[in-house]
Design an enzyme around this catalytic site. Structure first.
Site, PDB file in Angstrom:
ATOM      1  N   SER A   1     -28.322  -6.424  31.997  1.00 37.14           N
ATOM      2  CA  SER A   1     -28.337  -6.357  30.537  1.00 37.14           C
ATOM      3  C   SER A   1     -28.260  -4.892  30.122  1.00 37.14           C
ATOM      4  CB  SER A   1     -29.602  -7.014  29.985  1.00 37.14           C
ATOM      5  OG  SER A   1     -30.744  -6.365  30.493  1.00 37.14           O
ATOM      6  N   LEU A   2     -28.312  -4.625  28.819  1.00 35.07           N
ATOM      7  CA  LEU A   2     -28.221  -3.261  28.305  1.00 35.07           C
ATOM      8  C   LEU A   2     -29.557  -2.818  27.734  1.00 35.07           C
ATOM      9  CD1 LEU A   2     -24.838  -3.491  26.331  1.00 35.07           C
ATOM     10  CD2 LEU A   2     -25.191  -2.578  28.623  1.00 35.07           C
TER      11      LEU A   2
ATOM     12  N   LYS B   1     -21.630  -6.432  19.369  1.00 34.63           N
ATOM     13  CA  LYS B   1     -22.619  -7.094  20.230  1.00 34.63           C
ATOM     14  C   LYS B   1     -22.747  -8.538  19.750  1.00 34.63           C
ATOM     15  CE  LYS B   1     -27.211  -6.865  22.251  1.00 34.63           C
ATOM     16  NZ  LYS B   1     -27.448  -8.310  22.085  1.00 34.63           N
TER      17      LYS B   1
END
EC number: 6.5.1.2
Length: 671
Positions: free
Chosen positions: A81-82, A115
């Site tokens: 993930s970020l 996003k």
């Protein structure tokens, strides 16, 4: 055990619980913003005591374990993930860290994209053919959703073009556009099925069905944004170049991807996307910012659970938690009784929210809501704030049940709920002050009789002082009587009287709309007026005859028939005509004599138009012989879709109805 050690243990347990609810059960209990806050708190504590970091801490991995109901697929390249930033200062600090690590004084070129708020998936192609697909799962092992992904039309089963790698794993987001989400929930309410809280939950629930036939009925779509496995082939050495290559091979890519050569350009991109967010037609919760150069990405590398070369810059949360302090019941124009939650005020998406609609008794039951509960509130764009779910794990002991009234809270009349309807209504009609107020406000509104200067506060006073009981009473008002109202001087009073006199000259369609017949909006009123031509013909029409009008089915036809069958309604209409309300005689249009592609067609407008107003478009279409309807049905010939078109567009596509955009409409209007 030290206090900080105890705190770390509790935080990790809480985060794991919410990861399980989010990733495995598809039933998140808290908003993303609250999860992010807990994760930041854990990171800060672990930074203070690195010796207490454990391998199974949520900061050291991506998510939760997958369901055993699906086969499992192990990701050869972990799906990380970020990290997140939430304000400009944090982004600028991230930018500086990247520059410092690269030991560069020149600006980094950033690739910025949306996003998406959906479900992350990986799709494996071998020699250009789709062979498997998986969810992210815990980042190492995901669920095999190949059969379901194959049903998504946006995802090609075979890539086309040249130089396709022997093995290519594409990563991206499966999501549900707003129009599809509205359609799914509309169908669920009609059939008593599951109503989803938001498009992300609907996408996840649709994609993780054991029966792919159910998934196939859901209008899911997909944008790709990255790559995992790459064998037997090459890709460009920039992120943007890879996205363009994906597109060339037939993979869907968002069109909102921009290269930014400075931190300020990134901030401008963020602000522009945030401004456009309500009109995108699908949910996003921020923008993703990546170093464009793959060479620099490799130099920067990774931390435990995220790349150092990318970050998610998130928008202010559209969901927040608060408490329900009370529930009140409002009565609308048609007698509908709507429960409204009175909340502990909370900032949601930059707005202070203290009320949220609960819709009806069924919604309260579905939520399992009690007064005093801790709840998640969602506010998106101009949508009225709503309660998404109850945080059951934090329910206070002193909650109490919500009791739906058996009598109208305004006039005391009995309430009734017709079988098959979700709405409970007051039976008081115009003896109910609330219904009277709302009916009169509708009657004088701009799109109805258009009485200039007759605002809500004036109507409230007229009803409360018993000056007005029916719409006809409005035309009997004098300047002298109006002068007695609060903040109403002689000049203002005379202006209102003049506006009422002017409003007597109207159109048949406006008059019908002003009457407030249930389910009869502007378009339906216009259709009824055009079809029947005269009030007498409409008043004597049968239910079967009414259903011949475009946009009128059995439900609307029954409401119209019952309205005119009611003696008190006919009496009010007679009084209005006696007071001088009138409209021009109908102009009969012979569509066979009109040379226009719209002649004789039933047309529906949806979305926002940029070249002309909706009213102008309707007028021009009607002048060319079109019947402009308000909803899509099998009778519809053509749908004109503007920006941010909603559920009408989805239904048109489902029924196979021709759809054109605004530019094509303007071209045909001039044809």
């Amino acid at each position: 055990m030290e206090p900080i050690e105890q705190q770390l243990t509790e935080l990790r347990t809480t985060l794991r619980h919410h990861e399980y609810l989010y990733h495995v059960m598809d039933a998140p209990e808290i908003p993303d913003a609250e999860y992010d806050r807990l994760m930041r708190e854990l990171r800060e504590l672990e930074a203070q005591r690195p010796d207490l970091i454990t391998p199974d801490s949520p900061t050291q991995r991506v998510g939760a374990a997958p369901l055993t109901a699906f086969n499992q697929i192990r990701h050869e390249v972990p799906m990380l993930s970020l990290d997140n930033v939430f304000d400009e200062e944090s982004f600028l600090a991230f930018n500086k860290r990247v520059q410092d690590r690269l030991k560069s004084t020149e600006n980094v070129i950033w690739c910025c994209e949306l996003k998406l708020d959906g479900l992350a998936v990986s799709i494996l192609y071998e020699n250009g053919v789709l062979v498997s697909a998986a969810t992210r799962g815990d980042g190492t092992t995901g669920e095999d959703i190949t059969s379901n992904v194959r049903t998504i039309r946006a995802i090609p089963l075979k890539l086309h073009g040249d130089n396709i790698p022997a093995r290519l794993e594409v990563r991206g987001e499966v999501f549900l556009p707003q129009a599809g989400f509205e359609k799914i929930n509309e169908d669920a309410r009609r059939t008593g099925g599951k109503v989803f809280a938001n498009p992300r939950n609907a996408a996840a629930g649709s994609l993780r069905q054991l029966d792919p036939r159910i998934t196939a009925k859901r209008p899911l779509t997909f944008f790709c944004y990255g790559v995992g496995i790459l064998e037997g082939g090459e890709l460009p050495d920039t992120h943007l170049g890879r996205l363009l290559q994906f597109k060339a091979w037939g993979l869907p890519v968002s069109d909102r991807v921009t290269l930014c050569d400075s931190p300020q350009a990134v901030l401008d991109f963020y602000r522009n996307v945030e401004k456009d967010r309500p009109t995108l037609g699908f949910d996003i919760d921020g923008v993703v910012i990546k170093v464009n150069s793959l060479v620099l990405q490799e130099q920067l590398g990774f931390v435990a659970r995220a790349p150092r070369w990318a970050v998610a810059f998130k928008f202010p949360a559209q969901e927040q938690m608060t408490f329900v302090r009370d529930v009140e019941f409002q009565v609308g124009r048609t007698g509908a009784i709507t429960p409204v939650a009175r909340l502990e005020p909370v900032q949601v998406a930059g707005v202070l929210v203290s009320n949220a609609t609960l819709h009806n008794a069924d919604e309260i039951e579905r939520l399992g809501l009690r007064i005093g509960d801790k709840v998640v509130i969602r506010r998106a764009g101009d949508v009225i704030p709503q309660v998404v779910n109850v945080v059951l794990s934090e329910r206070p002991e002193e909650t109490r049940p919500i009791v739906f009234p058996t009598h109208c809270p305004v006039c005391g009349s009995d309430v009734e709920r017709v079988e098959g309807e979700a709405v409970t209504r007051c039976t008081g009609g115009l003896i109910c002050g609330a219904q009277r107020k709302e009916s009169l406000k509708h009657f004088v509104s701009r799109r109805a009789m258009d009485v200039d200067g007759m605002g809500d506060k004036i109507i409230d006073q007229l009803v409360e002082r018993e000056y007005v009981h029916t719409p006809a009473d409005l035309f009997r008002l004098t300047a002298g009587k109006l002068t007695g109202l609060d903040r109403m001087g002689p000049k203002s009073a005379q202006n209102v009287v003049n506006a009422l006199e002017k409003a007597k000259a109207t159109t048949f369609a406006r008059f019908l709309y002003a009457l407030g017949i249930r389910e009869v909006g502007e378009a339906t009123a216009a259709g009824l007026a055009a079809y029947f031509g005269t009030l007498e013909a409409l008043q004597t029409a049968t239910i079967d005859e009414l259903q011949k009008v475009p946009d009128v089915g059995i439900v609307v036809a029954t409401h119209v028939f019952n309205f005119f069958a009611e003696e008190s309604n006919r009496d009010v209409i007679g009084q209005l005509l006696a007071e001088g309300v009138h409209w021009p005689a109908p102009v009969v249009i012979n569509v066979q004599e009109i040379d226009s592609p719209f002649a004789g067609k039933t047309v529906v407008l949806t979305g926002s138009l940029s070249q002309m107003s909706r009213d102008d478009a309707k007028a021009r279409l009607a002048a060319l012989g079109a019947k402009v309807a308000g909803s899509v049905s099998k009778k519809t010939d053509l749908v004109i879709a503007g920006e941010a078109a909603g559920s009408k567009l989805a239904k048109a596509q489902e029924l196979g109805i021709t759809v054109i955009d605004e530019a094509e409409m303007i071209r045909l209007l001039g044809a």
